[in-house]
Design a protein around this motif. Structure first.
Motif, PDB file in Angstrom:
ATOM      1  N   LYS A 114       0.830  -1.209   0.000  1.00  0.00           N
ATOM      2  CA  LYS A 114       0.000   0.000   0.000  1.00  0.00           C
ATOM      3  C   LYS A 114       0.865   1.260   0.000  1.00  0.00           C
ATOM      4  O   LYS A 114       0.548   2.248  -0.662  1.00  0.00           O
ATOM      5  N   HIS A 115       1.976   1.241   0.725  1.00  0.00           N
ATOM      6  CA  HIS A 115       2.905   2.379   0.698  1.00  0.00           C
ATOM      7  C   HIS A 115       3.478   2.570  -0.712  1.00  0.00           C
ATOM      8  O   HIS A 115       3.549   3.697  -1.217  1.00  0.00           O
ATOM      9  N   CYS A 116       3.870   1.460  -1.335  1.00  0.00           N
ATOM     10  CA  CYS A 116       4.410   1.539  -2.705  1.00  0.00           C
ATOM     11  C   CYS A 116       3.371   2.102  -3.663  1.00  0.00           C
ATOM     12  O   CYS A 116       3.667   3.020  -4.446  1.00  0.00           O
ATOM     13  N   LYS A 117       2.167   1.556  -3.607  1.00  0.00           N
ATOM     14  CA  LYS A 117       1.122   1.987  -4.537  1.00  0.00           C
ATOM     15  C   LYS A 117       0.750   3.449  -4.301  1.00  0.00           C
ATOM     16  O   LYS A 117       0.479   4.186  -5.257  1.00  0.00           O
ATOM     17  N   TYR A 118       0.716   3.870  -3.051  1.00  0.00           N
ATOM     18  CA  TYR A 118       0.403   5.273  -2.766  1.00  0.00           C
ATOM     19  C   TYR A 118       1.435   6.190  -3.437  1.00  0.00           C
ATOM     20  O   TYR A 118       1.073   7.158  -4.118  1.00  0.00           O
ATOM     21  N   LEU A 119       2.708   5.892  -3.259  1.00  0.00           N
ATOM     22  CA  LEU A 119       3.765   6.722  -3.842  1.00  0.00           C
ATOM     23  C   LEU A 119       3.710   6.709  -5.370  1.00  0.00           C
ATOM     24  O   LEU A 119       3.852   7.749  -6.015  1.00  0.00           O
ATOM     25  N   LEU A 120       3.490   5.533  -5.946  1.00  0.00           N
ATOM     26  CA  LEU A 120       3.463   5.406  -7.407  1.00  0.00           C
ATOM     27  C   LEU A 120       2.252   6.108  -8.011  1.00  0.00           C
ATOM     28  O   LEU A 120       2.361   6.791  -9.035  1.00  0.00           O
ATOM     29  N   LEU A 121       1.096   5.952  -7.377  1.00  0.00           N
ATOM     30  CA  LEU A 121      -0.116   6.597  -7.894  1.00  0.00           C
ATOM     31  C   LEU A 121      -0.053   8.113  -7.730  1.00  0.00           C
ATOM     32  O   LEU A 121      -0.439   8.867  -8.633  1.00  0.00           O
ATOM     33  N   GLU A 122       0.445   8.551  -6.582  1.00  0.00           N
ATOM     34  CA  GLU A 122       0.596   9.996  -6.361  1.00  0.00           C
ATOM     35  C   GLU A 122       1.511  10.598  -7.423  1.00  0.00           C
ATOM     36  O   GLU A 122       1.224  11.652  -8.002  1.00  0.00           O
ATOM     37  N   PHE A 123       2.608   9.930  -7.719  1.00  0.00           N
ATOM     38  CA  PHE A 123       3.553  10.404  -8.728  1.00  0.00           C
ATOM     39  C   PHE A 123       2.912  10.397 -10.120  1.00  0.00           C
ATOM     40  O   PHE A 123       3.028  11.367 -10.879  1.00  0.00           O
ATOM     41  N   ALA A 124       2.208   9.308 -10.443  1.00  0.00           N
ATOM     42  CA  ALA A 124       1.598   9.182 -11.775  1.00  0.00           C
ATOM     43  C   ALA A 124       0.549  10.263 -12.022  1.00  0.00           C
ATOM     44  O   ALA A 124       0.530  10.903 -13.078  1.00  0.00           O
ATOM     45  N   PHE A 125      -0.330  10.475 -11.049  1.00  0.00           N
ATOM     46  CA  PHE A 125      -1.427  11.425 -11.241  1.00  0.00           C
ATOM     47  C   PHE A 125      -1.010  12.876 -10.995  1.00  0.00           C
ATOM     48  O   PHE A 125      -1.404  13.766 -11.748  1.00  0.00           O
ATOM     49  N   GLU A 126      -0.205  13.106  -9.971  1.00  0.00           N
ATOM     50  CA  GLU A 126       0.059  14.484  -9.541  1.00  0.00           C
ATOM     51  C   GLU A 126       1.334  15.089 -10.109  1.00  0.00           C
ATOM     52  O   GLU A 126       1.457  16.302 -10.187  1.00  0.00           O
ATOM     53  N   ILE A 127       2.284  14.267 -10.509  1.00  0.00           N
ATOM     54  CA  ILE A 127       3.522  14.784 -11.099  1.00  0.00           C
ATOM     55  C   ILE A 127       3.544  14.561 -12.616  1.00  0.00           C
ATOM     56  O   ILE A 127       3.806  15.476 -13.383  1.00  0.00           O
ATOM     57  N   LEU A 128       3.226  13.340 -13.028  1.00  0.00           N
ATOM     58  CA  LEU A 128       3.241  13.037 -14.468  1.00  0.00           C
ATOM     59  C   LEU A 128       1.976  13.500 -15.179  1.00  0.00           C
ATOM     60  O   LEU A 128       1.952  13.596 -16.398  1.00  0.00           O
ATOM     61  N   GLY A 129       0.913  13.763 -14.417  1.00  0.00           N
ATOM     62  CA  GLY A 129      -0.324  14.251 -15.017  1.00  0.00           C
ATOM     63  C   GLY A 129      -1.136  13.199 -15.753  1.00  0.00           C
ATOM     64  O   GLY A 129      -1.895  13.515 -16.677  1.00  0.00           O
ATOM     65  N   MET A 130      -0.988  11.945 -15.338  1.00  0.00           N
ATOM     66  CA  MET A 130      -1.750  10.871 -15.981  1.00  0.00           C
ATOM     67  C   MET A 130      -3.241  10.996 -15.661  1.00  0.00           C
ATOM     68  O   MET A 130      -3.618  11.476 -14.591  1.00  0.00           O
ATOM     69  N   GLU A 131      -4.073  10.553 -16.597  1.00  0.00           N
ATOM     70  CA  GLU A 131      -5.524  10.555 -16.410  1.00  0.00           C
ATOM     71  C   GLU A 131      -6.047   9.170 -16.031  1.00  0.00           C
ATOM     72  O   GLU A 131      -7.146   9.044 -15.494  1.00  0.00           O
ATOM     73  N   ARG A 132      -5.250   8.144 -16.324  1.00  0.00           N
ATOM     74  CA  ARG A 132      -5.677   6.760 -16.056  1.00  0.00           C
ATOM     75  C   ARG A 132      -4.450   5.907 -15.755  1.00  0.00           C
ATOM     76  O   ARG A 132      -3.446   5.979 -16.473  1.00  0.00           O
TER      77      ARG A 132
END
Length: 198
Positions: free
Chosen positions: A115-133
């Motif tokens: 869950k810690h890994c997924k939180y960091l990866l999802l936060e980075f994907a959506f909030e830094i990389l600007g992914m939509e999905r």
């Protein structure tokens, strides 16, 4: 064009994700030799040193081509390397990527590490990389993996029938597809996942 810093590190108080390197064979070899069942559902296996070296080589070539970004997972709680995960099928034009090739040693499974890994990866994907999905896939028979994805907030999109070969001759797998959308991350998934971190 947008791209991920080749030296990108993600971390919190529990886990550190750093770029996978060729020399990480040494850090992951224990799992490769002692826990070969880890890759039972995987088409690219890392059981045994030769397979592990090949697994890492494939990941690093894809990183060079900027279609994947593999990480090694370090558990700060136990001070040990725990496994690996990666972004793949990265498509900045469409603002999508897949998150997968995730595996952990047996002692780390069922802990809050994932869950810690997924939180960091999802936060980075959506909030830094600007992914939509962000998309996730697994063998439809891999109940443990599917349950883990649902527990972080993934929604099932459907089943891709006879999607991939398996190691058994003439047997093909059905792949389950799950995803999280940026709007879902912002509205509820982020806070729900954050509340499960301990």
């Amino acid at each position: 064009m947008m791209e991920i810093n080749p030296n990108q590190i993600l971390e919190d108080g529990r886990v550190l994700l750093r770029p996978l390197e060729k020399s990480d064979v040494d850090h992951l070899l224990y799992f490769s030799i002692n826990e070969p069942d880890t890759w039972f559902y995987s088409l690219v296996r890392a059981n045994g040193k030769e397979n592990l070296e090949n697994y890492i080589d494939i990941a690093l070539k894809a990183k060079e081509n900027k279609t994947e970004f593999p990480f090694i997972v370090f558990d700060k709680k136990t001070n040990h390397y725990a496994g690996s995960t990666r972004f793949y099928d990265i498509n900045f034009a469409f603002k999508t990527l897949q998150l997968g090739y995730t595996w952990y040693g047996k002692n780390f499974q069922g802990t809050s590490l994932n869950k810690h890994c997924k939180y960091l990866l999802l936060e980075f994907a959506f909030e830094i990389l600007g992914m939509e999905r962000v998309e996730f896939r697994a063998d439809a028979n891999n109940a443990k993996s599917v349950a883990a994805m649902k527990s972080i907030g993934c929604k099932v999109d459907g089943i891709l029938r006879s999607n991939m070969p398996t190691f058994e001759s003439d047997v093909r797998r059905d792949s389950i597809v799950l995803s999280i959308l940026k709007s879902e991350w912002i509205d509820s998934v982020k806070e729900n996942l954050k509340s499960k971190l301990h």
